[in-house]
Design a protein around this motif. Structure first.
Motif, PDB file in Angstrom:
ATOM      1  N   ASP A 180       0.833  -1.218   0.000  1.00  0.00           N
ATOM      2  CA  ASP A 180       0.000   0.000   0.000  1.00  0.00           C
ATOM      3  C   ASP A 180       0.860   1.259   0.000  1.00  0.00           C
ATOM      4  O   ASP A 180       0.515   2.253   0.643  1.00  0.00           O
ATOM      5  CB  ASP A 180      -0.939   0.037   1.225  1.00  0.00           C
ATOM      6  CG  ASP A 180      -1.822  -1.203   1.310  1.00  0.00           C
ATOM      7  OD1 ASP A 180      -2.054  -1.838   0.269  1.00  0.00           O
ATOM      8  OD2 ASP A 180      -2.279  -1.519   2.418  1.00  0.00           O
ATOM      9  N   ASP A 202       0.151   1.499  -4.181  1.00  0.00           N
ATOM     10  CA  ASP A 202      -1.247   1.300  -3.810  1.00  0.00           C
ATOM     11  C   ASP A 202      -2.196   1.520  -4.987  1.00  0.00           C
ATOM     12  O   ASP A 202      -1.961   2.356  -5.866  1.00  0.00           O
ATOM     13  CB  ASP A 202      -1.630   2.236  -2.668  1.00  0.00           C
ATOM     14  CG  ASP A 202      -2.972   1.866  -2.077  1.00  0.00           C
ATOM     15  OD1 ASP A 202      -3.066   0.780  -1.474  1.00  0.00           O
ATOM     16  OD2 ASP A 202      -3.930   2.641  -2.256  1.00  0.00           O
ATOM     17  N   GLU A 236      -0.417  -2.478  -7.777  1.00  0.00           N
ATOM     18  CA  GLU A 236      -1.602  -3.189  -7.285  1.00  0.00           C
ATOM     19  C   GLU A 236      -2.863  -2.676  -7.973  1.00  0.00           C
ATOM     20  O   GLU A 236      -2.953  -1.494  -8.279  1.00  0.00           O
ATOM     21  CB  GLU A 236      -1.845  -2.865  -5.806  1.00  0.00           C
ATOM     22  CG  GLU A 236      -0.837  -3.329  -4.819  1.00  0.00           C
ATOM     23  CD  GLU A 236      -1.375  -3.119  -3.386  1.00  0.00           C
ATOM     24  OE1 GLU A 236      -1.315  -4.093  -2.646  1.00  0.00           O
ATOM     25  OE2 GLU A 236      -1.838  -2.002  -3.037  1.00  0.00           O
TER      26      GLU A 236
END
Ligand code: C2E
Ligand code: MG
Ligand code: MG
Ligand code: MG
Length: 287
Positions: A180, A202, A236
């Motif tokens: 993150d 993130d 991500e």
């Protein structure tokens, strides 16, 4: 009676709070027995290496199938497990299970690095490195095929302690990822302080790519930062081919997200790994 004294409003809110508190307590006591009842499982989300054009790693994500409530989101039960201390046994189980599954894939001729999320509380376990090394030995997994994902809030609660624990884990040959990245509030100095191998950008930055100029600048800046610190960089929450194209052009190493696959059960992974994914990445650029 309370109502006669005009306090019915107060009573209304207080019974609402009790109902909420009661539900949390019930969830807590069912979580306490969830593991032994076989309600907890792991699913795995593949990560695509953009240069090798194949899956080289997977992230283990915990699932809870409650007998009456159905699936409970990790966003709900992980914080509860963290507060109650249950995360210690759940986390150990996740490590053991993920290592066993990684051995299974390796023995089937498909070695992939498995990443397991560590919660802040696990970074307070004095014997974390011993536990990790025992789990590796019991499963027969080589340390290089294990990565632990930690968050900034996890390491910054007690940076000195986390630094020494993480040095011990890294010395085993296990990789460490910062999860993150970009959502925390501390100074970036921790990137220097901890022996991190991987940086995960993130999803909040990825979701506005490539159209949003600010998200694009931030993402390319983060990729450059990771490269100069000699860290591998993973994006991500990649959902579209346009996002992938942008990240590839920036030099991002790996992508993870629904574009490639949602998290899937271990039994489905061998089939997924056997697939040819080269056309998902796009044409090879001549060097
Ligand atoms: P995380 O570690 O950042 O995991 C990524 C989350 O993003 C996962 O949610 C995943 O399903 C979701 N995701 C992946 N690709 C996409 C995408 O393309 N679009 C969207 N919208 N979402 C995507 P999940 O499985 O619900 O897990 C949420 C969080 O719960 C994890 O965030 C992690 O912090 C925590 N968690 C899950 N399993 C574990 C565990 O075993 N231990 C610990 N300590 N935490 C865990
Ligand atoms: Mg993670
Ligand atoms: Mg993450
Ligand atoms: Mg995230």
């Amino acid at each position: 009676r309370a109502k006669d004294r005009g306090r019915s409003t107060y009573h209304f809110y207080s019974s609402q709070m009790n109902a909420h508190g009661q539900a949390q307590l019930e969830l807590q006591s069912s979580l306490r027995r969830a593991l032994e009842r076989g309600e907890i499982s792991l699913v795995y989300q593949p990560k695509l290496d953009l240069r090798k054009r194949s899956v080289t790693g997977v992230e283990a994500l915990m699932r809870w199938q409650h007998p009456t409530l159905g699936p409970v989101s990790p966003a709900q039960f992980i914080p509860l497990a963290e507060e109650t201390g249950l995360i210690e046994s759940l986390g150990r189980w996740a490590l053991q299970t993920a290592c066993r599954d990684a051995v299974m894939w390796r023995d089937a001729g498909m070695p992939v690095q498995v990443s397991v999320n560590l919660s802040p509380r696990q970074l307070n376990l004095p014997h974390l490195a011993t536990e990790v090394s025992q789990i590796l030995a019991d499963s027969g997994l080589e340390p290089g095929l294990l990565e632990l994902e930690i968050t900034e809030s996890g390491v910054m609660q007690n940076p000195a302690r986390a630094a020494s624990l993480l040095q011990e884990v890294r010395a085993l040959g296990v990789s460490l990822a910062i999860d993150d990245f970009g959502t925390g509030y501390s100074s970036l100095s921790y990137l220097q302080r901890f022996p991190l191998s991987t940086l995960k950008i993130d999803r909040s930055f990825i979701k506005d790519l490539p159209g949003d100029a600010d998200a694009a600048s931030l993402t390319s800046g983060i990729v450059g930062l990771a490269q100069r610190l000699r860290m591998k960089v993973v994006a991500e929450g990649v959902e579209t081919v346009e996002q992938l194209g942008f990240l590839r052009a920036q030099g991002c190493d790996l992508i993870q997200g629904y574009y490639l696959s949602k998290p899937i059960p271990a039994e489905e992974m061998s089939g997924f790994l056997a697939r040819d994914l080269r056309n998902l990445v796009g044409p090879t650029v001549a060097a």
